[in-house]
Design a protein around this motif. Structure first.
Motif, mmCIF file in Angstrom:
data_model
loop_
_atom_site.group_PDB
_atom_site.id
_atom_site.type_symbol
_atom_site.label_atom_id
_atom_site.label_comp_id
_atom_site.label_asym_id
_atom_site.label_seq_id
_atom_site.Cartn_x
_atom_site.Cartn_y
_atom_site.Cartn_z
ATOM 1 N N TYR A 67 5.919 -8.447 13.804
ATOM 2 C CA TYR A 67 5.793 -7.566 12.746
ATOM 3 C C TYR A 67 6.722 -6.453 12.751
ATOM 4 O O TYR A 67 7.162 -5.943 11.678
ATOM 5 C CB TYR A 67 4.247 -6.940 12.869
ATOM 6 N N LYS A 71 9.118 -5.380 9.628
ATOM 7 C CA LYS A 71 9.100 -3.894 9.212
ATOM 8 C C LYS A 71 10.648 -3.152 9.237
ATOM 9 O O LYS A 71 10.847 -2.499 8.058
ATOM 10 C CB LYS A 71 8.140 -3.181 9.605
ATOM 11 N N ASN A 74 12.604 -4.769 6.374
ATOM 12 C CA ASN A 74 11.923 -4.479 5.267
ATOM 13 C C ASN A 74 11.689 -6.037 4.528
ATOM 14 O O ASN A 74 11.807 -6.427 3.312
ATOM 15 C CB ASN A 74 12.612 -3.547 4.167
#
Length: 122
Positions: A67, A71, A74
């Motif tokens: 994750y 992130k 993006n």
């Protein structure tokens, strides 16, 4: 003692049999000219953990790490995991892609053409 297998060849390139998340991560890192150390610092893990994700057979990163990496770049976690080919976090683009089979760039082109047509008609 079991021999450890690594997904890197003698010249430092990922092998074709590397898991999809290894190849996708390497592609994202190459695209941003991001080193293992820079990524590790950005997502709060060790450089060794990034190296393990990229190269070590049998090493599977946990969801939290995936994750954080997703992130940082993006992209959806599903992209890193190989469940989708779309890098977009835009859910409408993901749905359209899943239904039509079109790529993100094609969907964005169609949207821009529609916008042009709407302004031409007015």
């Amino acid at each position: 003692m079991k021999n450890k297998k690594y997904y890197i060849d003698r010249v430092g390139k990922l092998k074709d049999d590397a898991p999809i998340y290894c190849r996708r991560l390497a592609e994202l890192m190459d695209g941003e000219n991001c080193s293992n150390l820079a990524l590790a610092k950005a997502v709060g893990v060790s450089e060794g953990q990034i190296s393990n994700i990229l190269y070590k057979d049998g090493y599977t990163p946990n969801f939290v790490t995936m994750y954080k990496i997703a992130k940082h770049f993006n992209v959806p976690v599903d992209y890193l995991a190989g469940h989708t080919t779309e890098k977009s976090l835009d859910m409408s683009i993901q749905r359209i892609s899943n239904i039509t089979g079109l790529y993100e760039s094609e969907i964005r082109t169609l949207r821009s053409l529609k916008g042009e047509a709407d302004t031409t008609i007015k």
